[in-house]
Design an enzyme around this catalytic site. Structure first.
Site, PDB file in Angstrom:
ATOM      1  N   GLU B  67       0.808  -1.221   0.000  1.00  0.00           N
ATOM      2  CA  GLU B  67       0.000   0.000   0.000  1.00  0.00           C
ATOM      3  C   GLU B  67       0.841   1.270   0.000  1.00  0.00           C
ATOM      4  O   GLU B  67       0.425   2.307  -0.508  1.00  0.00           O
ATOM      5  CB  GLU B  67      -0.965   0.005   1.191  1.00  0.00           C
ATOM      6  CG  GLU B  67      -2.111  -0.998   1.061  1.00  0.00           C
ATOM      7  CD  GLU B  67      -1.740  -2.398   1.545  1.00  0.00           C
ATOM      8  OE1 GLU B  67      -0.559  -2.629   1.893  1.00  0.00           O
ATOM      9  OE2 GLU B  67      -2.635  -3.263   1.584  1.00  0.00           O
ATOM     10  N   PHE B 129     -11.316  -8.312  13.368  1.00  0.00           N
ATOM     11  CA  PHE B 129     -10.217  -8.676  12.480  1.00  0.00           C
ATOM     12  C   PHE B 129      -9.910  -7.532  11.507  1.00  0.00           C
ATOM     13  O   PHE B 129     -10.794  -6.986  10.858  1.00  0.00           O
ATOM     14  CB  PHE B 129     -10.581  -9.942  11.692  1.00  0.00           C
ATOM     15  CG  PHE B 129      -9.497 -10.345  10.724  1.00  0.00           C
ATOM     16  CD1 PHE B 129      -8.253 -10.755  11.179  1.00  0.00           C
ATOM     17  CD2 PHE B 129      -9.713 -10.270   9.353  1.00  0.00           C
ATOM     18  CE1 PHE B 129      -7.249 -11.099  10.292  1.00  0.00           C
ATOM     19  CE2 PHE B 129      -8.711 -10.621   8.452  1.00  0.00           C
ATOM     20  CZ  PHE B 129      -7.477 -11.035   8.933  1.00  0.00           C
ATOM     21  N   GLN B 130      -8.660  -7.160  11.435  1.00  0.00           N
ATOM     22  CA  GLN B 130      -8.186  -6.057  10.582  1.00  0.00           C
ATOM     23  C   GLN B 130      -8.881  -4.734  10.875  1.00  0.00           C
ATOM     24  O   GLN B 130      -9.043  -3.899   9.998  1.00  0.00           O
ATOM     25  CB  GLN B 130      -8.307  -6.422   9.096  1.00  0.00           C
ATOM     26  CG  GLN B 130      -7.320  -7.523   8.702  1.00  0.00           C
ATOM     27  CD  GLN B 130      -7.142  -7.671   7.207  1.00  0.00           C
ATOM     28  OE1 GLN B 130      -8.054  -7.419   6.440  1.00  0.00           O
ATOM     29  NE2 GLN B 130      -5.962  -8.099   6.794  1.00  0.00           N
ATOM     30  N   LYS B 179     -17.708  -1.494   5.823  1.00  0.00           N
ATOM     31  CA  LYS B 179     -18.115  -2.470   4.822  1.00  0.00           C
ATOM     32  C   LYS B 179     -19.627  -2.435   4.598  1.00  0.00           C
ATOM     33  O   LYS B 179     -20.103  -2.543   3.457  1.00  0.00           O
ATOM     34  CB  LYS B 179     -17.662  -3.867   5.261  1.00  0.00           C
ATOM     35  CG  LYS B 179     -17.615  -4.862   4.113  1.00  0.00           C
ATOM     36  CD  LYS B 179     -16.852  -6.124   4.494  1.00  0.00           C
ATOM     37  CE  LYS B 179     -16.887  -7.131   3.355  1.00  0.00           C
ATOM     38  NZ  LYS B 179     -16.147  -8.362   3.689  1.00  0.00           N
ATOM     39  N   MET B 493      24.380   9.417   2.384  1.00  0.00           N
ATOM     40  CA  MET B 493      24.235  10.697   3.071  1.00  0.00           C
ATOM     41  C   MET B 493      24.545  10.557   4.559  1.00  0.00           C
ATOM     42  O   MET B 493      25.200  11.414   5.144  1.00  0.00           O
ATOM     43  CB  MET B 493      22.826  11.261   2.847  1.00  0.00           C
ATOM     44  CG  MET B 493      22.649  12.680   3.344  1.00  0.00           C
ATOM     45  SD  MET B 493      23.828  13.831   2.611  1.00  0.00           S
ATOM     46  CE  MET B 493      22.899  14.461   1.220  1.00  0.00           C
TER      47      MET B 493
END
Lengths: 196, 582
Positions: B67, B129-130, B179, B493
């Site tokens: 993502e 969940f999630q 959802k 760097m």
């Protein structure tokens, strides 16, 4: 610049999550909020936050700009204590038997302008509306008399010079807001409401 | 808010049809002109993906490999196209993987709309969940966010999302949709774009009196200096800006984000500001008498130590965001407003002028920089290649027409110092957040943002390993991304700083890399690794001529440093040209 107490008044939409959006502006900069109150305002559908912090004016001005930057914030004002009328509400729970048996306590409460909220056999609750020192004083006074519980509300404040938000809101509702909605602090006009 | 939404919907005259929340999301995209979405499916966003199945002909969905890649791609897309980038991600880990990109888009003012799935409304707060509290996690890194639990809100909320993301000072917006709301059927009255939110003022009103004051200061100036940032690009005010500096005849330097707003070889363009910017613009910031800052925010990497920054100068600050005025540097004259509106007003009032002596001073400093730094960097006498000569050779081949996407670190500084640009929106980099791993996914997005241009990602060996899984996205969808890895076998760097400021105690900067060419080959992408100067030009040519993606690894000097440098904690006038000067 020295730190002092500032009261920030924020007019907002009533939106879930906005309290967090405003609170993190302070916590991100490690600034402690002394007191925070949310309430309806004089305008229907507009919400009002009253926030007290101890900071320099420079910091307070920047904070107000960050607050105003939030999409759902209409306007943020900041004021010193002498520019506002302010109060807090305090409640004290003491055993009723002490009140009943001691004339002195009754006199003290009267002197401090306390009024009785509830009387039960076992305890009595008093309330005082006032400024910090006044409500603090009464704690000291009641401590020897078995003060059971104490609580104080956040500060609420009225801005002395404000004409209210009714007219200002109209400006916001125009598609092209008028000058008044975009007050420019660089003019630093302290005459009317000192706006950021 | 709710009252407002209902009112809006009632205004529409279109007869209602029953659609799901998911379809309403996709219809909103189409109405907003979205044609490309970067995303990754998952449990809580499945209804939207199911609806997407039927929109395959209208919406191009690019399946990324992580993502974070989706949001960086959307950022790259937005930065090249000037449109809003769009992302889909699922709840929980899908949403939290967006956070780095949101923070990046927030600080670099990139318009992005992210749609995240969320668990059913009745499960909110139950550790389902999630489930994660994505609204609160993303509040500090979004311009606006909102959770939808009822499908009827979707058209108006998405209209707000696009309006807020793209207007004023742009930024990322996240809409979290439960959802049940995605599945819910409701009476759909069509989509209406949002044009006004009463509590949101994208453009402050232009105050004429300040424009006049600014013009007076400029007209009276003897050594005026313009510094400009991405505001010029975001405001689509490149022409207005160029007219302004050309009439006023003022030397102008860009921030890393403002780069490419004017062609890099513009006669009044004096180079890049900042920690690794050009010598002249840094030093002369403290010698100008009027400093005109346009669409930039005085980042600490630009100003160095603030109490030694342009103290002698009167400062005019043009910005669309009132919160930026006086935030870091106190403005003598604040000109807030959209620079597309304020610049022409200012141009009208300024006198036509030239400052040959003052401009010559910049050239003199440039000459010093050429002698001490640039000459050796671009035409090295040593055997090993430098990053600078790669960029120089690339310039010769692209003629400054390519979109260059850089990651973060030494290669980024070198690329931005030496790359040539003819067109605006050509320099895509993570400026404010400094997100390593940004370049590869951002280049994928950039390639979709303007497929007519050549997109070149320049990445270090460290940053490439942070998001190299996006090679899979390139393999599958075939955006034409040319990848150059400038490999110095170090986290360069950090190594440079350890060398200069930590007595060369190289603490965990020695990074081992896989065989990048083999890795690319595994993803079906042709590649090549070179370490000899003779191969440089032909290999770059081969990369550019390849019809499709190509990975070119170039081995460069291990311990080369980027100079000039304004060491942290010093003023801009203390810019140093070499190690000995620190």
């Amino acid at each position: 610049m020295t730190k002092q107490e500032y009261t920030i008044t924020v007019y907002t939409e009533n939106q879930i999550g906005l309290l967090n959006r405003i609170a993190i502006i302070f916590s991100r900069r490690k600034i402690n909020i002394e007191s925070l109150n949310t309430s309806p305002s004089e305008v229907d559908s507009v919400h009002r936050f009253t926030i007290v912090i101890n900071e320099t004016e420079d910091v307070v001005r920047k904070l107000c700009r960050q607050i105003e930057k939030q999409v759902e914030v209409l306007k943020a004002y900041y004021n010193t204590n002498d520019e506002i009328v302010w109060q807090e509400l305090a409640m004290y729970k003491v055993p009723t038997e002490v009140i009943a048996s001691s004339v002195k306590v009754e006199r003290l409460l009267r002197e401090h302008g306390a009024h009785t909220v509830v009387i039960r056999k076992d305890y009595t609750v008093f309330a005082v509306a006032g400024q910090r020192e006044e409500t603090d004083k009464l704690i000291k006074v009641l401590e020897p008399y078995n003060l059971i519980e104490f609580v104080r509300s956040a500060r609420i404040a009225i801005i002395k010079a404000s004409d209210g938000f009714h007219e200002k809101l109209k400006e916001f509702e125009y598609r092209e807001p008028g000058e008044d909605a975009i007050e420019n602090e660089f003019l630093n006009e302290n005459e009317k409401v000192f706006s950021m | 808010m709710e009252a407002l939404l209902i009112e809006k919907e009632n205004k529409s005259a279109t007869p209602a049809i029953q659609v799901s929340g998911s379809v309403a999301v996709l219809e909103a995209f189409l109405a907003e002109g979205v044609d490309t979405v970067f995303g990754y499916p998952g449990g809580a966003i499945m209804p939207i993906y199911d609806a997407l199945y039927d929109y395959n002909d209208k919406l191009k969905h690019i399946l990324v490999r992580h993502e974070q890649g989706a949001i960086h791609a959307a950022q790259g897309f937005a930065r090249v196209s000037g449109r809003t980038g769009v992302v889909f991600a699922t709840s929980g880990p899908g949403a939290t993987n967006l956070v780095t990109g949101l923070a990046d888009a927030m600080i670099d003012s990139t318009p992005v709309v992210c749609i995240t799935g969320q668990v059913f409304a009745h499960l909110l707060g139950t550790d389902a969940f999630q489930e994660t509290d994505v609204i609160n996690i993303t509040t500090p890194v979004t311009k606006w966010n909102y959770q939808v639990t009822d499908a009827t809100e979707i058209p108006a909320v998405l209209a707000r999302a696009f309006y807020i993301a793209g207007s004023g000072r742009p930024g990322p917006v996240l809409i979290d949709i439960t959802k049940n709301a995605q599945l819910q059927l409701f009476d759909y009255n069509g989509y209406q774009k949002c044009e006004h939110i009463r509590s949101y003022r994208p453009k402050p009103i232009v105050r004429k009196e300040y424009i006049q004051e600014a013009a007076q200061l400029i007209n009276a100036a003897e050594r005026p200096f313009v510094i400009f940032g991405q505001g010029v690009i975001l405001g689509k005010a490149e022409k207005e800006f160029q007219k302004f500096i050309e009439k006023a005849g003022i030397p102008s330097a860009w921030t890393i984000m403002g780069m490419s707003a004017i062609p890099t070889d513009h006669p009044l363009g004096v180079g890049m500001l900042g920690m690794h910017g050009n010598y002249g613009p840094n030093v002369l910031t403290n010698e100008c008498d009027v400093l005109i800052a346009v669409g930039m925010r005085f980042d600490d990497r630009v100003t160095g130590r603030l109490d030694k920054y342009a103290k002698q100068a009167k400062i005019i600050h043009l910005d669309i965001d009132p919160a930026e005025i006086d935030k870091n540097v106190k403005a003598t004259v604040p000109v807030w407003g959209d620079c597309k509106e304020t610049l022409p007003l200012l141009t009208e009032l300024v006198e036509q002028k030239v400052y040959p002596k003052w401009l010559q001073l910049f050239k003199d400093y440039q000459q010093k920089e050429v002698e001490k730094v640039i000459q050796e960097e671009l035409n090295p006498t040593g055997e090993v290649m430098t990053m600078g000569e790669v960029i120089k050779t690339l310039n010769e081949l692209t003629k400054g027409d390519a979109v260059i996407v850089t990651d973060v670190g030494q290669h980024q500084m070198v690329a931005c110092r030496y790359a040539k640009y003819n067109k605006s929106k050509s320099n895509i980099t993570s400026g404010g957040l400094g997100t390593m791993g940004y370049a590869l996914p951002a280049a994928i997005g950039a390639a979709y943002g303007d497929p007519s241009r050549t997109t070149i990602a320049i990445i270090g060996d460290g940053g490439f390993q942070m998001t190299l899984q996006e090679l899979g996205t390139i393999m599958q969808f075939k955006p034409k991304v040319k990848i150059i890895i400038l490999n110095n076998q170090f986290l360069g760097m950090v190594r440079q700083w350890q060398q200069l400021f930590h007595e060369k105690r190289y603490s965990f900067v020695d990074i081992t890399s896989p065989d990048f060419v083999q890795v690319a080959k595994g993803f079906g992408i042709p590649g090549k690794s070179i370490s000899k100067r003779e191969e440089l030009k032909t290999s770059l040519q081969e990369m550019l001529e390849q019809d499709g993606s190509f990975l070119l690894e170039i081995m460069v000097g291990k311990e080369n440093n980027v100079f000039p440098m304004v060491p942290q904690g010093r003023g801009v006038a203390e810019c140093v040209l070499c190690r000995e000067e620190i």
